[in-house]
Scaffold this motif. Structure first.
Motif, PDB file in Angstrom:
ATOM      1  N   THR A  76       0.825  -1.211   0.000  1.00 19.61           N
ATOM      2  CA  THR A  76       0.000   0.000   0.000  1.00 19.61           C
ATOM      3  C   THR A  76       0.854   1.254   0.000  1.00 19.61           C
ATOM      4  O   THR A  76       0.574   2.213  -0.729  1.00 19.61           O
ATOM      5  CB  THR A  76      -0.933   0.007   1.229  1.00 19.61           C
ATOM      6  OG1 THR A  76      -1.769  -1.156   1.187  1.00 19.61           O
ATOM      7  CG2 THR A  76      -1.797   1.258   1.241  1.00 19.61           C
ATOM      8  N   VAL A  77       1.910   1.238   0.833  1.00 23.47           N
ATOM      9  CA  VAL A  77       2.811   2.397   0.884  1.00 23.47           C
ATOM     10  C   VAL A  77       3.463   2.625  -0.475  1.00 23.47           C
ATOM     11  O   VAL A  77       3.553   3.764  -0.958  1.00 23.47           O
ATOM     12  CB  VAL A  77       3.876   2.204   1.974  1.00 23.47           C
ATOM     13  CG1 VAL A  77       4.949   3.288   1.857  1.00 23.47           C
ATOM     14  CG2 VAL A  77       3.244   2.247   3.350  1.00 23.47           C
ATOM     15  N   LYS A  78       3.938   1.553  -1.109  1.00 17.33           N
ATOM     16  CA  LYS A  78       4.569   1.690  -2.426  1.00 17.33           C
ATOM     17  C   LYS A  78       3.572   2.230  -3.449  1.00 17.33           C
ATOM     18  O   LYS A  78       3.917   3.063  -4.294  1.00 17.33           O
ATOM     19  CB  LYS A  78       5.119   0.341  -2.891  1.00 17.33           C
ATOM     20  CG  LYS A  78       6.356  -0.108  -2.143  1.00 17.33           C
ATOM     21  CD  LYS A  78       6.882  -1.416  -2.700  1.00 17.33           C
ATOM     22  CE  LYS A  78       8.164  -1.835  -1.976  1.00 17.33           C
ATOM     23  NZ  LYS A  78       8.708  -3.115  -2.486  1.00 17.33           N
ATOM     24  N   LEU A  79       2.333   1.758  -3.372  1.00 16.30           N
ATOM     25  CA  LEU A  79       1.311   2.223  -4.304  1.00 16.30           C
ATOM     26  C   LEU A  79       1.027   3.706  -4.099  1.00 16.30           C
ATOM     27  O   LEU A  79       0.933   4.475  -5.063  1.00 16.30           O
ATOM     28  CB  LEU A  79       0.029   1.406  -4.115  1.00 16.30           C
ATOM     29  CG  LEU A  79      -1.132   1.686  -5.083  1.00 16.30           C
ATOM     30  CD1 LEU A  79      -0.688   1.432  -6.522  1.00 16.30           C
ATOM     31  CD2 LEU A  79      -2.330   0.803  -4.733  1.00 16.30           C
ATOM     32  N   ILE A  80       0.910   4.124  -2.846  1.00 12.36           N
ATOM     33  CA  ILE A  80       0.661   5.541  -2.541  1.00 12.36           C
ATOM     34  C   ILE A  80       1.830   6.405  -2.993  1.00 12.36           C
ATOM     35  O   ILE A  80       1.637   7.472  -3.600  1.00 12.36           O
ATOM     36  CB  ILE A  80       0.397   5.726  -1.031  1.00 12.36           C
ATOM     37  CG1 ILE A  80      -0.924   5.054  -0.644  1.00 12.36           C
ATOM     38  CG2 ILE A  80       0.355   7.210  -0.668  1.00 12.36           C
ATOM     39  CD1 ILE A  80      -1.186   5.030   0.852  1.00 12.36           C
ATOM     40  N   LEU A  81       3.047   5.947  -2.700  1.00 12.08           N
ATOM     41  CA  LEU A  81       4.224   6.691  -3.130  1.00 12.08           C
ATOM     42  C   LEU A  81       4.276   6.789  -4.654  1.00 12.08           C
ATOM     43  O   LEU A  81       4.610   7.846  -5.212  1.00 12.08           O
ATOM     44  CB  LEU A  81       5.492   6.024  -2.615  1.00 12.08           C
ATOM     45  CG  LEU A  81       5.778   6.119  -1.114  1.00 12.08           C
ATOM     46  CD1 LEU A  81       7.007   5.291  -0.754  1.00 12.08           C
ATOM     47  CD2 LEU A  81       5.987   7.563  -0.693  1.00 12.08           C
ATOM     48  N   GLY A  82       3.942   5.686  -5.330  1.00 10.35           N
ATOM     49  CA  GLY A  82       3.958   5.680  -6.788  1.00 10.35           C
ATOM     50  C   GLY A  82       2.972   6.673  -7.373  1.00 10.35           C
ATOM     51  O   GLY A  82       3.287   7.401  -8.326  1.00 10.35           O
ATOM     52  N   ILE A  83       1.767   6.731  -6.812  1.00  2.74           N
ATOM     53  CA  ILE A  83       0.763   7.680  -7.291  1.00  2.74           C
ATOM     54  C   ILE A  83       1.214   9.115  -7.050  1.00  2.74           C
ATOM     55  O   ILE A  83       1.062   9.993  -7.914  1.00  2.74           O
ATOM     56  CB  ILE A  83      -0.592   7.417  -6.594  1.00  2.74           C
ATOM     57  CG1 ILE A  83      -1.148   6.048  -7.027  1.00  2.74           C
ATOM     58  CG2 ILE A  83      -1.593   8.526  -6.912  1.00  2.74           C
ATOM     59  CD1 ILE A  83      -2.376   5.613  -6.259  1.00  2.74           C
TER      60      ILE A  83
END
Length: 223
Positions: free
Chosen positions: A77-84
């Motif tokens: 989830t953190v990686k996804l948020i950072l990616g966005i």
């Protein structure tokens, strides 16, 4: 440790290829207080990156890995948020890129940078590395990537040291170059500064877009 370095490498490159801090240190090197201000700025830049990385490594265990060694949903989830977030910053930079042949818009504070004191230079270095949203996102992402890699505590520390060194390289190299060559380095630094002023927005936009897509892919792949 190799996997930790590999996972954090894109983030280190993202921090390293930050045109504004590079322009800032070059302008300092072309000013009257070249040695003192650039050295203070470089130290602040390094301390900011190292400090955020250390904090992330200390707390990242709370989102940890699953019992089979894969990354947890929290990490994904953190990686996804950072990616966005990175993708959004990249799209914004792309829309703001200057027309061909025109110089990109630079912060107004750069115009007065030759008048700052070494103390303010150090604070500026910390601020651009640890507080600037783009670099903060990159450092946090790098710290998480290192903390979740399957290696020993010593391996995590080693990977973190390499990450910090790589991320700080592009700001520290001009300072080292000036210390070695003195005023002879100024024409080279001036040419680099001119190129960065014309291309900083486009370079940053492309880099952020690529890293954002990679992060989103890694985040989705972990669910």
């Amino acid at each position: 440790m190799g996997q930790a370095i590999g996972e954090s490498l894109p983030f280190a490159i993202g921090v390293a290829i930050s045109p504004i801090p590079i322009i800032a240190v070059i302008l300092m090197l072309l000013s009257k207080r070249a040695g003192a201000n650039s050295t203070a700025f470089g130290i602040g830049w390094l301390v900011g990156i190292a400090g955020v990385t250390a904090v992330v490594l200390a707390v990242a265990g709370s989102i940890g890995t699953t019992s089979d060694g894969s990354q947890s949903n929290g990490t994904s989830t953190v990686k996804l948020i950072l990616g966005i977030a990175v993708l959004f910053l990249g799209l914004r930079n792309w829309r703001r890129r200057p027309a061909p042949g025109e110089a990109g818009a630079l912060p107004k504070w750069l115009q007065a940078i030759e008048n700052v004191t070494p103390m303010k230079s150090a604070a500026l270095g910390v601020g651009l590395s640890a507080i600037n949203p783009k670099n903060l996102i990159m450092i946090v992402g790098g710290g998480i990537a290192i903390s979740q890699a399957p290696t020993s505590p010593a391996g995590h520390v080693g990977a973190a040291v390499i990450f910090v060194a790589l991320a700080a390289t592009t700001v520290l190299l001009p300072v080292v170059l000036y210390r070695i060559m003195g005023a002879k380095a100024q024409p080279m630094l001036s040419s680099l500064n001119t190129w960065l002023e014309h291309n900083n927005t486009t370079v940053m936009a492309v880099l952020l877009l690529v890293i954002g897509v990679v992060l989103i892919g890694k985040g989705l792949g972990g669910f």
